[in-house]
Design a protein around this motif. Structure first.
Motif, PDB file in Angstrom:
ATOM      1  N   GLN A 254       0.947   1.494   4.836  1.00 24.50           N
ATOM      2  CA  GLN A 254       0.989   2.782   5.012  1.00 24.50           C
ATOM      3  C   GLN A 254       2.091   3.162   3.815  1.00 24.50           C
ATOM      4  O   GLN A 254       1.595   4.414   3.444  1.00 24.50           O
ATOM      5  CB  GLN A 254       1.549   3.046   6.853  1.00 24.50           C
ATOM      6  N   GLY A 261      -2.770   6.323   8.515  1.00 24.82           N
ATOM      7  CA  GLY A 261      -2.556   6.390   9.589  1.00 24.82           C
ATOM      8  C   GLY A 261      -3.294   7.243  10.186  1.00 24.82           C
ATOM      9  O   GLY A 261      -4.434   6.950  10.322  1.00 24.82           O
ATOM     10  N   ASP A 291       0.824  -2.977  10.680  1.00 24.38           N
ATOM     11  CA  ASP A 291       1.814  -2.957  10.444  1.00 24.38           C
ATOM     12  C   ASP A 291       2.719  -3.250  10.104  1.00 24.38           C
ATOM     13  O   ASP A 291       4.057  -3.076   9.684  1.00 24.38           O
ATOM     14  CB  ASP A 291       2.350  -0.906  10.379  1.00 24.38           C
TER      15      ASP A 291
END
Length: 485
Positions: A254, A261, A291
């Motif tokens: 991200q 996101g 993530d």
């Protein structure tokens, strides 16, 4: 009491018991239906001119325990989170493998070292040099496979997020539509109860993804909020946004805008940091997997790959190499450098100079990777030096490992140990969530349809119906007597 009043009372009793029997039959038919709220007929005494006028049906009550349902939904979310993280931890530990597993990373390192010992005893043997090449290739391939496993888990999490977002949007829209129908159905209690059942099933479907809090107003319409207060459904349903990835690679995150996101009504949702949103369910767990957890796992694999290449890139080990030339293990054919460590485990390759399939020669394992001609077949210095380099105790430089000195096998053992610790911790959380969920689910089911009670209620209804029918028959007999006078 007049005869007509008596008849009116009896008829109202017949109508009420008939409706009660209908409700009992509905309860029995839905005894195993998730989300079904037990119905009970609400009645009161009817009056007319200050006198009793039979029984009046006030409506149909739907009996549920909102506090228990709310607690169970919270347990749904915790279990969704715990299962997602535990599944990933188990997957990584299994992929690394235990030392007794011939397909494990440790076994491949041991096999590579054993092939070097055997080849050093007879360095002139083409067969033994081939065994060294094969063992090195399998070791590089194992690290490649582990990296692919991590990235596959990230891709699956990304796809799971996309599916969950679509499901959330669809469910919230349906719950909102049911709100409209519930508002229109006010006064038709039976219809409202069925609509409440549908809403509860939809909200139950959302709860494993996001912990939800339910508020219902006087009109029966429901509002939904996340545990941290974000409005999921108020006057209108919230709309989540997410763009699934088409490919996955270690360098996609991200932070570098390589991955999407989560958005809520076109506003970014912060799922990490000091005050993360929407925590506690499967949706946040999948973001954490993609993530955080998987990135940490990849970093540890890359640290092992870096340690391996660094040991064999030492210029003092192979004097035939010039500065900048890679050793036996390369970064996709190039020298592995710390600045490009990310994803190294997936790019690890055997130096083409020793690969006969790429025009290389196996004798360079013995004579040096930069050698242009084959040397004396009996020299084993490079083979022994390679083995010593693998067994040398040196500090680990990256991957979240301590800087304590390790040989390559110990580093692989520590990698497995860290994976095992992560799996054990995740399984503890999963087990606690599963136990809590099971307990609350059992308590909720205990408040559902009790078939024994319903059968007893049916007998009572049958008796009341027979009594009212008998009264009607008595009134009819009395009227017949009057007609004959």
């Amino acid at each position: 009491m007049s005869i007509s009043t008596a008849l009116s009372n009896a008829l109202s009793g017949l109508g009420t018991t008939s409706r009660a029997a209908q409700i009992v039959s509905s309860n029995l038919a839905n005894a195993a239906t998730d989300g079904y709220g037990v119905r009970r007929l609400s009645t009161s005494a009817a009056t007319l001119g200050g006198q009793g006028a039979g029984v009046r049906i006030n409506g149909v009550d739907r009996l549920v325990d909102p506090l228990l349902i709310g607690a169970r939904r919270g347990a749904d979310a915790s279990l969704g989170q715990g299962t997602t993280q535990a599944d990933f931890a188990r997957r990584i530990e299994t992929a690394i493998g235990t030392p007794d597993d011939p397909a494990s990373l440790t076994a491949h390192i041991n096999a590579f070292e054993a092939s070097l010992v055997t080849a050093a005893n007879r360095p002139e043997s083409q067969t033994r040099l081939t065994a060294v090449f094969d063992a090195a290739t399998r070791l590089a391939g194992k690290l490649n496979t582990l990296s692919e496993t991590v990235q596959a888990a990230r891709m699956e999490a990304d796809q799971g997020i996309a599916r969950d977002v679509d499901f959330l949007n669809s469910s919230l829209a349906q719950i909102h539509m049911l709100n409209t129908q519930i508002h229109k159905a006010q006064g038709a209690s039976g219809n409202q109860a069925a609509l409440y059942d549908q809403q509860q099933a939809l909200i139950d479907g959302i709860s494993p993804l996001i912990p939800v809090r339910e508020l219902r107003d006087a009109t029966g319409r429901v509002s939904l909020y996340s545990a941290d207060g974000m409005a999921l459904l108020d006057d209108r349903p919230a709309v989540f946004g997410f763009d699934p990835a088409t490919v996955m690679a270690p360098d996609l995150t991200q932070a570098n805008t390589g991955l999407s996101g989560l958005r809520l009504n076109d506003h970014p949702v912060v799922l990490d940091g000091a005050f993360p949103a929407l925590q506690g369910g499967r949706l946040a767990a999948q973001f954490a997997l993609r993530d955080d957890l998987a990135i940490t796992a990849q970093a540890r694999l890359d640290a092992v790959a870096r340690d391996l290449t660094t040991r064999l890139d030492d210029p003092a080990l192979d004097l035939t190499l010039t500065p900048g030339d890679p050793g036996l293990f390369t970064d996709a054919g190039n020298l592995a450098i710390p600045a490009n460590e990310l994803g190294l485990a997936g790019r690890l390759r055997i130096n083409a100079r020793v690969d006969p399939g790429q025009g290389g020669a196996l004798w360079r394992l013995r004579d040096g990777l930069g050698a242009t001609v084959e040397g004396p077949p009996g020299q084993a210095g490079l083979l022994n030096g390679t083995l010593e380099a693998l067994r040398a105790v040196i500090p680990t430089q990256s991957g979240g490992f301590s800087t304590a000195g390790r040989n390559l096998e110990t580093l692989a053992t520590d990698l497995l140990s860290m994976a095992g610790q992560a799996r054990q911790s995740a399984e503890v959380d999963e087990s606690f969530a599963a136990s809590q969920h099971s307990r609350l689910r059992s308590a909720e089911l205990a408040t559902g349809v009790d078939t024994d009670h319903e059968m007893q209620e049916l007998l009572r209804i049958e008796q009341a119906y027979a009594a009212n029918a008998r009264l009607v028959q008595t009134v009819e007999d009395m009227l017949d007597q009057l007609m004959r006078i």
